[in-house]
Design an enzyme around this catalytic site. Structure first.
Site, PDB file in Angstrom:
ATOM      1  N   HIS A  77       0.829  -1.219   0.000  1.00  0.00           N
ATOM      2  CA  HIS A  77       0.000   0.000   0.000  1.00  0.00           C
ATOM      3  C   HIS A  77       0.859   1.263   0.000  1.00  0.00           C
ATOM      4  O   HIS A  77       0.513   2.270   0.630  1.00  0.00           O
ATOM      5  CB  HIS A  77      -0.953   0.021   1.206  1.00  0.00           C
ATOM      6  CG  HIS A  77      -1.972  -1.080   1.204  1.00  0.00           C
ATOM      7  ND1 HIS A  77      -3.241  -0.926   0.686  1.00  0.00           N
ATOM      8  CD2 HIS A  77      -1.903  -2.363   1.638  1.00  0.00           C
ATOM      9  CE1 HIS A  77      -3.905  -2.059   0.823  1.00  0.00           C
ATOM     10  NE2 HIS A  77      -3.111  -2.948   1.391  1.00  0.00           N
ATOM     11  N   ASN A 150     -10.362  -2.716   2.544  1.00  0.00           N
ATOM     12  CA  ASN A 150     -10.079  -2.683   1.108  1.00  0.00           C
ATOM     13  C   ASN A 150     -11.355  -2.382   0.331  1.00  0.00           C
ATOM     14  O   ASN A 150     -12.446  -2.359   0.900  1.00  0.00           O
ATOM     15  CB  ASN A 150      -9.528  -4.042   0.641  1.00  0.00           C
ATOM     16  CG  ASN A 150      -8.058  -4.228   1.008  1.00  0.00           C
ATOM     17  OD1 ASN A 150      -7.363  -3.277   1.353  1.00  0.00           O
ATOM     18  ND2 ASN A 150      -7.592  -5.464   0.928  1.00  0.00           N
TER      19      ASN A 150
HETATM   20 FE1  HDE Z   1      -2.456  -4.827   5.400  1.00  0.00          FE
HETATM   21  N1  HDE Z   1      -0.619  -4.054   5.881  1.00  0.00           N
HETATM   22  N2  HDE Z   1      -1.794  -6.659   6.002  1.00  0.00           N
HETATM   23  N3  HDE Z   1      -4.220  -5.684   4.840  1.00  0.00           N
HETATM   24  N4  HDE Z   1      -3.095  -3.062   4.810  1.00  0.00           N
HETATM   25  C1  HDE Z   1      -0.272  -2.763   5.749  1.00  0.00           C
HETATM   26  O1  HDE Z   1       0.822  -1.529   7.424  1.00  0.00           O
HETATM   27  C2  HDE Z   1      -0.660  -6.912   6.684  1.00  0.00           C
HETATM   28  C3  HDE Z   1      -4.592  -6.972   5.024  1.00  0.00           C
HETATM   29  C4  HDE Z   1      -4.359  -2.743   4.381  1.00  0.00           C
HETATM   30  O2  HDE Z   1      -3.130   3.469   4.109  1.00  0.00           O
HETATM   31  C5  HDE Z   1       1.050  -2.445   6.377  1.00  0.00           C
HETATM   32  O3  HDE Z   1       1.202   0.632   7.933  1.00  0.00           O
HETATM   33  C6  HDE Z   1      -0.607  -8.292   7.066  1.00  0.00           C
HETATM   34  C7  HDE Z   1      -6.011  -7.128   4.869  1.00  0.00           C
HETATM   35  C8  HDE Z   1      -4.434  -1.353   4.047  1.00  0.00           C
HETATM   36  O4  HDE Z   1      -1.483   3.269   5.544  1.00  0.00           O
HETATM   37  C9  HDE Z   1       1.481  -3.794   6.974  1.00  0.00           C
HETATM   38  C10 HDE Z   1      -1.746  -8.850   6.586  1.00  0.00           C
HETATM   39  C11 HDE Z   1      -6.475  -5.878   4.576  1.00  0.00           C
HETATM   40  C12 HDE Z   1      -3.162  -0.841   4.308  1.00  0.00           C
HETATM   41  C13 HDE Z   1       0.341  -4.699   6.580  1.00  0.00           C
HETATM   42  C14 HDE Z   1      -2.488  -7.824   5.920  1.00  0.00           C
HETATM   43  C15 HDE Z   1      -5.350  -4.996   4.551  1.00  0.00           C
HETATM   44  C16 HDE Z   1      -2.356  -1.933   4.781  1.00  0.00           C
HETATM   45  C17 HDE Z   1       2.030  -1.744   5.489  1.00  0.00           C
HETATM   46  C18 HDE Z   1      -2.182 -10.303   6.688  1.00  0.00           C
HETATM   47  C19 HDE Z   1      -7.922  -5.467   4.278  1.00  0.00           C
HETATM   48  C20 HDE Z   1      -2.685   0.568   4.079  1.00  0.00           C
HETATM   49  C21 HDE Z   1       2.153  -0.343   6.018  1.00  0.00           C
HETATM   50  C22 HDE Z   1      -2.226 -10.789   8.013  1.00  0.00           C
HETATM   51  C23 HDE Z   1      -8.836  -5.762   5.368  1.00  0.00           C
HETATM   52  C24 HDE Z   1      -2.896   1.442   5.273  1.00  0.00           C
HETATM   53  C25 HDE Z   1       1.356  -0.313   7.206  1.00  0.00           C
HETATM   54  C26 HDE Z   1      -2.470   2.844   4.943  1.00  0.00           C
HETATM   55  C27 HDE Z   1      -1.020  -1.812   5.184  1.00  0.00           C
HETATM   56  C28 HDE Z   1       0.316  -5.976   6.947  1.00  0.00           C
HETATM   57  C29 HDE Z   1      -3.728  -8.098   5.270  1.00  0.00           C
HETATM   58  C30 HDE Z   1      -5.499  -3.609   4.246  1.00  0.00           C
HETATM   59  C31 HDE Z   1       2.835  -4.315   6.561  1.00  0.00           C
HETATM   60  C32 HDE Z   1       0.525  -8.949   7.831  1.00  0.00           C
HETATM   61  C33 HDE Z   1      -6.817  -8.422   5.024  1.00  0.00           C
HETATM   62  C34 HDE Z   1      -5.647  -0.602   3.532  1.00  0.00           C
HETATM   63  O5  HDE Z   1       1.579  -3.726   8.361  1.00  0.00           O
END
Ligand code: HDE
Length: 712
Positions: A77, A150
């Site tokens: 993202h 999302n």
């Molecule tokens: Fe994320 N995800 N994600 N994700 N995600 C990040 O956090 C992660 C997942 C989502 O505008 C990171 O600050 C793991 C689902 C958005 O700043 C990180 C897993 C959904 C954003 C991370 C998921 C998301 C992130 C990268 C599986 C929808 C952007 C930078 C367990 C429900 C937020 C940060 C923004 C961002 C990890 C799965 C949505 C690395 C480990 C499911 C919208 O922490």
């Protein structure tokens, strides 16, 4: 004894941010130590042509700051845009939740929302085929709640353990860092074809949802099943939905590719411009609520994040609305430094055991250390809660606060027991007391093994034109893979969703759907029999179709903020121009004059009009519809520039509404459109009203077959 003081202040977030903002207007330049500067162009040298002196603290400060301007971009993202706004509750749900944000309809809760793509780097194009992030930070009076969702209601994988694998497979390949912001490559399909749980989210990405027309025209979803907790401590399962006021609309893949070249900031600009113009983006917040007693009632597991609850089974109840009404002051300070964490919740909301959500609760706090460099990231203005923060956590890099007093531990007597603990009645957070009686085990529940039913439900629910887009998307993506066996595995798996879909994709690839269809999945996809994850269960049909899954059933009642290109040369007919412009602007569409040259243009009533874009600098794909007023001189001028023909050919091929008046018809006669004058979204001397309703329809998809024959 704890000394109880007044409750946290209820500062408005914008006022709080203003406190930290620095206005440079009319102010002298200073160093970071506050010293006034009198030269920032020349370094201090030993003589006019001499070497630069180590003494030059002004040079060192400036260069030092520059050298450290960058922080690591988000691991996923990275590309995003954000805006401020507010959330208002329209209907209290106190029977389900005690959260202030869900019970107090008089509140206006400040929010900061960041939209993003997933795979690309910070500077990548907005129009990549991808999932879009939809992360909302609610600055509530009881603490910050982050709903980090999302634009699709399901996720690729079921367990956090697989997230690094998923992301490594979609990111540019590690040997050559190719391709940027694209899933169409071998490593992604190698992974997807061996991880069938990905199929549901994957088919959503292959659909038009993967290439939105605007961030303002996307739905948002919390994805996981969360819990709502009421005053009595009772729990209900809940899924969160954001429904856009403007409906859900997308561009075609051909447009996406071309927009990426014409304006790779297309979505970012669209969001920014809409807010600057006072056309504030709006969404309704909806909830699907499931009683705890119904946990096992469905054909899928509520804890499985690759499944949605069809709205036919549990309707979405609209409870509030969100409006985005202010652009950030500074991209880095706000949009880049904002730190979302699914772990930020407030009393009245709680987690479930969704294994993906559980992993996220760790990951988001953890990643902020790499990105923002300090456990004090909550003190960055955009991340500060609106209430005060009092605890015994101390020190660390960049501590911005100056905690007073002698103690930094609990319990203490020296500080009268402060900061004191709050009872649940006083708003203290208490985790939901879920009963757990289980063995410690590293496995996946059998109830998660159905990988095909919902992708098939999604595909069945699409309109014909949407299905065509999915076929093209799969054909494009797999066509970019170089290994035949990866494509074969994918074809086999797509055939589990729908045999006709697989057959059509196979035809486009010049391949056959493999016959190994009846073989056990492990053999078909070449996986080791020990890999427990690759054992999808039998496809079920518990619902024939779900209408909301199709964009054909979205809202088509407005042309608000739609961009309409007016193709005009000097001498255009002011009468028809003015009538159309007024009619469109009354409906809040945006009219842009595209002229053969920049500057101003003169109509047949000798009035000068500001040109918005010369034909050299713009493209048809940046507009929703096209209008050509009459005027012989004007049309002659347009016909001298072949790009105008390309412009309308292209708009037609993308199924957009086109209207011409008077001599404007000549442009049609010179273009490929002359064969299609009976098209229902092509208006020759028509009424503005008809044109408006065709724009509101977004596209005339009935034109799709002929559109393919248009040379563009
Ligand atoms: Fe994320 N995800 N994600 N994700 N995600 C990040 O956090 C992660 C997942 C989502 O505008 C990171 O600050 C793991 C689902 C958005 O700043 C990180 C897993 C959904 C954003 C991370 C998921 C998301 C992130 C990268 C599986 C929808 C952007 C930078 C367990 C429900 C937020 C940060 C923004 C961002 C990890 C799965 C949505 C690395 C480990 C499911 C919208 O922490």
């Amino acid at each position: 004894m704890a000394k109880k003081k007044s409750s946290p202040s209820k500062t408005d977030k914008i006022k709080q941010l203003d406190k930290y903002s620095v206005d440079y207007d009319g102010k002298p330049m200073t160093t970071r130590q506050g010293l006034k500067v009198n030269d920032t162009n020349n370094s201090l040298k030993a003589g006019e042509r001499g070497a630069t002196l180590l003494e030059d603290f002004l040079l060192r400060e400036k260069i030092h700051s520059f050298d450290h301007e960058r922080i690591p971009e988000r691991i996923v993202h990275a590309r995003g845009s954000a805006a401020h706004g507010y959330f208002e509750l329209t209907e209290s749900i106190e029977q389900f939740s005690k959260a202030g944000i869900f019970t107090d309809t008089s509140r206006k809760t400040p929010v900061f929302v960041r939209f993003s793509t997933v795979a690309g780097s910070k500077g990548s194009t907005d129009l990549a085929r991808d999932v879009r992030g939809f992360a909302v930070k609610f600055y509530t009076q009881e603490g910050t709640w982050d709903l980090v969702g999302n634009n699709m209601p399901i996720f690729f994988i079921q367990d956090a353990m697989k997230f690094p694998d998923l992301i490594h497979s979609v990111k540019p390949e590690p040997n050559n860092e190719i391709p940027q912001a694209a899933s169409a490559h071998d490593t992604f399909y190698d992974f997807v074809s061996r991880t069938t749980e990905t199929l549901h989210n994957h088919i959503w990405v292959m659909s038009d949802r993967g290439i939105p027309r605007s961030l303002r025209m996307m739905e948002g979803f919390g994805i996981h099943t969360f819990r709502l907790i009421n005053k009595k401590g009772e729990a209900h399962f809940v899924k969160f939905h954001w429904k856009p006021k403007l409906g859900v609309h997308s561009v075609t893949w051909d447009e996406a590719v071309k927009i990426s070249g014409a304006d790779s900031d297309f979505h970012r600009r669209d969001l920014w411009d809409a807010i600057e113009a006072g056309n504030f983006p709006e969404w309704e917040l909806g909830v699907q609520i499931v009683p705890e007693a119904d946990e096992h009632k469905y054909d899928f597991d509520l804890l499985d994040p690759t499944k949605l609850i069809p709205e036919e089974m549990v309707p979405v109840k609209i409870i509030g609305k969100m409006v985005l009404n202010r652009n950030p002051e500074n991209f880095f300070a706000e949009t880049e430094q904002v730190a979302f964490m699914p772990g930020s919740i407030v009393p009245g909301i709680d987690f479930t055991n969704d294994p993906l959500l559980q992993g996220r609760l760790f990951s988001y706090r953890d990643t902020q250390l790499s990105r923002l460099g300090s456990p004090n990231f909550h003190q960055i203005p955009i991340n500060r809660p609106v209430g005060e923060v009092h605890n015994n956590q101390r020190d660390g890099h960049m501590q911005m606060d100056v905690p007073k007093g002698q103690t930094a531990y609990f319990p203490n007597s020296l500080s009268g027991g402060c900061p004191y603990l709050s009872t649940v009645a006083e708003g203290g957070f208490e985790s939901y007391q879920e009963r757990i009686d289980a063995k410690k085990i590293r496995t996946r529940s059998d109830s998660f093994s159905d990988h095909f039913s919902q992708p098939a439900l999604f595909y069945r629910s699409l309109a014909k034109w949407e299905k065509e887009h999915v076929i093209s998307a799969y054909s494009f993506e797999l066509g970019k893979c170089t290994h035949k066996y990866i494509k074969e595995r994918m074809l086999w798996i797509i055939a589990q969703i729908d045999t006709d879909l697989a057959k059509k994709v196979a035809d486009n690839l010049g391949m056959k759907v493999p016959k190994s269809i009846e073989k056990p999945i492990n053999q078909a996809i070449g996986a080791d029999a020990k890999e427990k994850d690759h054992q999808p269960g039998k496809k079920k049909v518990y619902l024939e179709e779900s209408s909301v899954l199709s964009q054909a059933n979205t809202k088509f009642d407005t042309i608000e903020t739609r961009q309409v290109a007016f193709l005009v040369g000097d001498g255009f007919n002011m009468k028809s121009f003015d009538a159309m412009k007024k009619a469109l602007e009354k409906e809040k569409a945006i009219v842009k004059l595209v002229a053969p040259h920049g500057g101003t243009i003169t109509c047949d009533e000798d009035m000068e009009h500001e040109v918005d874009a010369s034909i050299m600098t713009t493209e048809s794909v940046l507009f929703d519809a096209v209008y050509v007023p009459g005027g012989q001189k004007s049309i002659d001028a347009l016909l001298k520039k072949p790009k105008y023909i390309k412009f309308i050919n292209e708009a037609f091929s993308h199924c957009k509404a086109i209207a011409v008046d008077g001599e404007g018809e000549k442009l049609i006669d010179e273009s490929a459109l002359k064969e299609y004058k009976d098209d229902k979204a092509l208006f020759i001397n028509g009424k503005p009203k008809e044109f408006i309703s065709a724009i509101a329809q977004h596209r005339n998809w009935d034109r799709m077959e002929v559109a393919e024959k248009i040379p563009v």
